[in-house]
Design a protein around this motif. Sequence first.
Motif, PDB file in Angstrom:
ATOM      1  N   SER A  10       2.850  -2.434   2.958  1.00  0.00           N
ATOM      2  CA  SER A  10       1.500  -2.995   2.873  1.00  0.00           C
ATOM      3  C   SER A  10       1.365  -4.223   3.765  1.00  0.00           C
ATOM      4  O   SER A  10       2.347  -4.770   4.253  1.00  0.00           O
ATOM      5  N   ALA A  11       0.146  -4.633   3.942  1.00  0.00           N
ATOM      6  CA  ALA A  11      -0.223  -5.855   4.664  1.00  0.00           C
ATOM      7  C   ALA A  11       0.185  -5.782   6.130  1.00  0.00           C
ATOM      8  O   ALA A  11       0.677  -4.778   6.618  1.00  0.00           O
ATOM      9  N   GLY A  12      -0.012  -6.873   6.815  1.00  0.00           N
ATOM     10  CA  GLY A  12       0.335  -6.950   8.228  1.00  0.00           C
ATOM     11  C   GLY A  12       1.822  -6.840   8.467  1.00  0.00           C
ATOM     12  O   GLY A  12       2.257  -6.275   9.472  1.00  0.00           O
ATOM     13  N   SER A  13       2.626  -7.353   7.544  1.00  0.00           N
ATOM     14  CA  SER A  13       4.078  -7.290   7.729  1.00  0.00           C
ATOM     15  C   SER A  13       4.577  -5.856   7.698  1.00  0.00           C
ATOM     16  O   SER A  13       5.468  -5.483   8.467  1.00  0.00           O
ATOM     17  N   GLY A  14       4.019  -5.022   6.821  1.00  0.00           N
ATOM     18  CA  GLY A  14       4.400  -3.614   6.786  1.00  0.00           C
ATOM     19  C   GLY A  14       4.009  -2.904   8.066  1.00  0.00           C
ATOM     20  O   GLY A  14       4.790  -2.144   8.650  1.00  0.00           O
ATOM     21  N   LEU A  15       2.799  -3.156   8.529  1.00  0.00           N
ATOM     22  CA  LEU A  15       2.323  -2.547   9.771  1.00  0.00           C
ATOM     23  C   LEU A  15       3.171  -3.018  10.952  1.00  0.00           C
ATOM     24  O   LEU A  15       3.588  -2.204  11.783  1.00  0.00           O
ATOM     25  N   GLN A  33      12.830   8.323   3.399  1.00  0.00           N
ATOM     26  CA  GLN A  33      11.571   8.954   3.004  1.00  0.00           C
ATOM     27  C   GLN A  33      11.336   8.972   1.496  1.00  0.00           C
ATOM     28  O   GLN A  33      10.195   8.987   1.054  1.00  0.00           O
ATOM     29  N   ASP A  34      12.381   8.917   0.693  1.00  0.00           N
ATOM     30  CA  ASP A  34      12.217   8.944  -0.761  1.00  0.00           C
ATOM     31  C   ASP A  34      12.034   7.552  -1.366  1.00  0.00           C
ATOM     32  O   ASP A  34      11.824   7.432  -2.575  1.00  0.00           O
ATOM     33  N   LYS A  35      12.117   6.501  -0.536  1.00  0.00           N
ATOM     34  CA  LYS A  35      12.089   5.129  -1.051  1.00  0.00           C
ATOM     35  C   LYS A  35      10.973   4.274  -0.438  1.00  0.00           C
ATOM     36  O   LYS A  35      10.890   3.088  -0.691  1.00  0.00           O
ATOM     37  N   ILE A  36      10.116   4.878   0.375  1.00  0.00           N
ATOM     38  CA  ILE A  36       9.050   4.133   1.055  1.00  0.00           C
ATOM     39  C   ILE A  36       7.724   4.397   0.349  1.00  0.00           C
ATOM     40  O   ILE A  36       7.383   5.548   0.070  1.00  0.00           O
ATOM     41  N   LEU A  37       6.991   3.324   0.070  1.00  0.00           N
ATOM     42  CA  LEU A  37       5.701   3.419  -0.600  1.00  0.00           C
ATOM     43  C   LEU A  37       4.611   2.872   0.315  1.00  0.00           C
ATOM     44  O   LEU A  37       4.752   1.800   0.887  1.00  0.00           O
ATOM     45  N   TYR A  38       3.519   3.614   0.438  1.00  0.00           N
ATOM     46  CA  TYR A  38       2.368   3.092   1.161  1.00  0.00           C
ATOM     47  C   TYR A  38       1.642   2.107   0.254  1.00  0.00           C
ATOM     48  O   TYR A  38       1.462   2.335  -0.932  1.00  0.00           O
ATOM     49  N   GLY A  39       1.214   1.000   0.832  1.00  0.00           N
ATOM     50  CA  GLY A  39       0.391   0.033   0.117  1.00  0.00           C
ATOM     51  C   GLY A  39      -0.644  -0.516   1.075  1.00  0.00           C
ATOM     52  O   GLY A  39      -0.489  -0.424   2.293  1.00  0.00           O
ATOM     53  N   SER A  40      -1.708  -1.099   0.557  1.00  0.00           N
ATOM     54  CA  SER A  40      -2.775  -1.588   1.416  1.00  0.00           C
ATOM     55  C   SER A  40      -3.255  -2.965   0.980  1.00  0.00           C
ATOM     56  O   SER A  40      -3.433  -3.213  -0.205  1.00  0.00           O
ATOM     57  N   ASP A  41      -3.450  -3.817   1.941  1.00  0.00           N
ATOM     58  CA  ASP A  41      -4.092  -5.112   1.739  1.00  0.00           C
ATOM     59  C   ASP A  41      -5.282  -5.176   2.682  1.00  0.00           C
ATOM     60  O   ASP A  41      -5.387  -6.045   3.519  1.00  0.00           O
ATOM     61  N   CYS A  42      -6.170  -4.231   2.564  1.00  0.00           N
ATOM     62  CA  CYS A  42      -7.288  -4.108   3.490  1.00  0.00           C
ATOM     63  C   CYS A  42      -8.448  -4.980   3.028  1.00  0.00           C
ATOM     64  O   CYS A  42      -9.041  -4.732   1.981  1.00  0.00           O
ATOM     65  N   ALA A  43      -8.775  -5.971   3.829  1.00  0.00           N
ATOM     66  CA  ALA A  43      -9.883  -6.875   3.493  1.00  0.00           C
ATOM     67  C   ALA A  43     -11.217  -6.363   4.020  1.00  0.00           C
ATOM     68  O   ALA A  43     -12.253  -6.964   3.786  1.00  0.00           O
ATOM     69  N   ASP A  44     -11.210  -5.270   4.709  1.00  0.00           N
ATOM     70  CA  ASP A  44     -12.414  -4.693   5.294  1.00  0.00           C
ATOM     71  C   ASP A  44     -13.089  -3.795   4.259  1.00  0.00           C
ATOM     72  O   ASP A  44     -12.538  -2.778   3.862  1.00  0.00           O
ATOM     73  N   THR A  45     -14.281  -4.159   3.816  1.00  0.00           N
ATOM     74  CA  THR A  45     -14.958  -3.398   2.763  1.00  0.00           C
ATOM     75  C   THR A  45     -15.350  -1.997   3.203  1.00  0.00           C
ATOM     76  O   THR A  45     -15.605  -1.134   2.368  1.00  0.00           O
ATOM     77  N   LEU A  46     -15.385  -1.736   4.495  1.00  0.00           N
ATOM     78  CA  LEU A  46     -15.687  -0.398   4.986  1.00  0.00           C
ATOM     79  C   LEU A  46     -14.443   0.488   5.041  1.00  0.00           C
ATOM     80  O   LEU A  46     -14.545   1.701   5.130  1.00  0.00           O
ATOM     81  N   GLY A  47     -13.255  -0.134   5.019  1.00  0.00           N
ATOM     82  CA  GLY A  47     -12.022   0.630   5.085  1.00  0.00           C
ATOM     83  C   GLY A  47     -11.677   1.147   6.467  1.00  0.00           C
ATOM     84  O   GLY A  47     -10.910   2.077   6.622  1.00  0.00           O
ATOM     85  N   CYS A  52      -8.925  -3.884   9.024  1.00  0.00           N
ATOM     86  CA  CYS A  52      -8.379  -3.065   7.946  1.00  0.00           C
ATOM     87  C   CYS A  52      -6.961  -2.624   8.286  1.00  0.00           C
ATOM     88  O   CYS A  52      -6.753  -1.657   9.002  1.00  0.00           O
ATOM     89  N   LYS A  53      -5.987  -3.350   7.783  1.00  0.00           N
ATOM     90  CA  LYS A  53      -4.582  -3.023   8.027  1.00  0.00           C
ATOM     91  C   LYS A  53      -4.205  -1.713   7.339  1.00  0.00           C
ATOM     92  O   LYS A  53      -3.351  -0.980   7.812  1.00  0.00           O
ATOM     93  N   GLY A  54      -4.852  -1.409   6.213  1.00  0.00           N
ATOM     94  CA  GLY A  54      -4.541  -0.187   5.474  1.00  0.00           C
ATOM     95  C   GLY A  54      -4.772   1.063   6.291  1.00  0.00           C
ATOM     96  O   GLY A  54      -3.911   1.948   6.350  1.00  0.00           O
ATOM     97  N   SER A  55      -5.916   1.154   6.945  1.00  0.00           N
ATOM     98  CA  SER A  55      -6.199   2.352   7.746  1.00  0.00           C
ATOM     99  C   SER A  55      -5.278   2.435   8.956  1.00  0.00           C
ATOM    100  O   SER A  55      -4.860   3.527   9.348  1.00  0.00           O
ATOM    101  N   ARG A  56      -4.930   1.295   9.523  1.00  0.00           N
ATOM    102  CA  ARG A  56      -4.001   1.287  10.665  1.00  0.00           C
ATOM    103  C   ARG A  56      -2.600   1.681  10.229  1.00  0.00           C
ATOM    104  O   ARG A  56      -1.885   2.373  10.958  1.00  0.00           O
TER     105      ARG A  56
END
Length: 85
Positions: A10-15, A33-47, A52-56
């Motif tokens: 998640s967040a910019g550090s994950g990206l 692959q069995d230990k990685i989780l997607y997370g998002s800290d997207c501050a963009d309300t449109l996504g 939006c770091k999450g979509s990237r």
Amino acid sequence: NYPNMFADMSAGSGLNSLMRDEEHTIGFLERHQDKILYGSDCADTLGRGPSCKGSRTIATIRRLSRNPSIRKKILWENSRKLFRF
């Protein structure tokens, strides 16, 4: 190698970690692959858009995970398993 340790993308550090060395990242996604989780800290309300770091992050995981089953684990299945939903 620890049963209770996971990687959170998640967040910019994950990206940034995904994009820093893309050849290394491809192998990292395959090996862990069995230990990685997607997370998002997207501050963009449109996504979408540059703030939006999450979509990237999703786009980067899709591009660098060469196998659809790896992509599915990282983006959904690992979290579902961990949180039991």
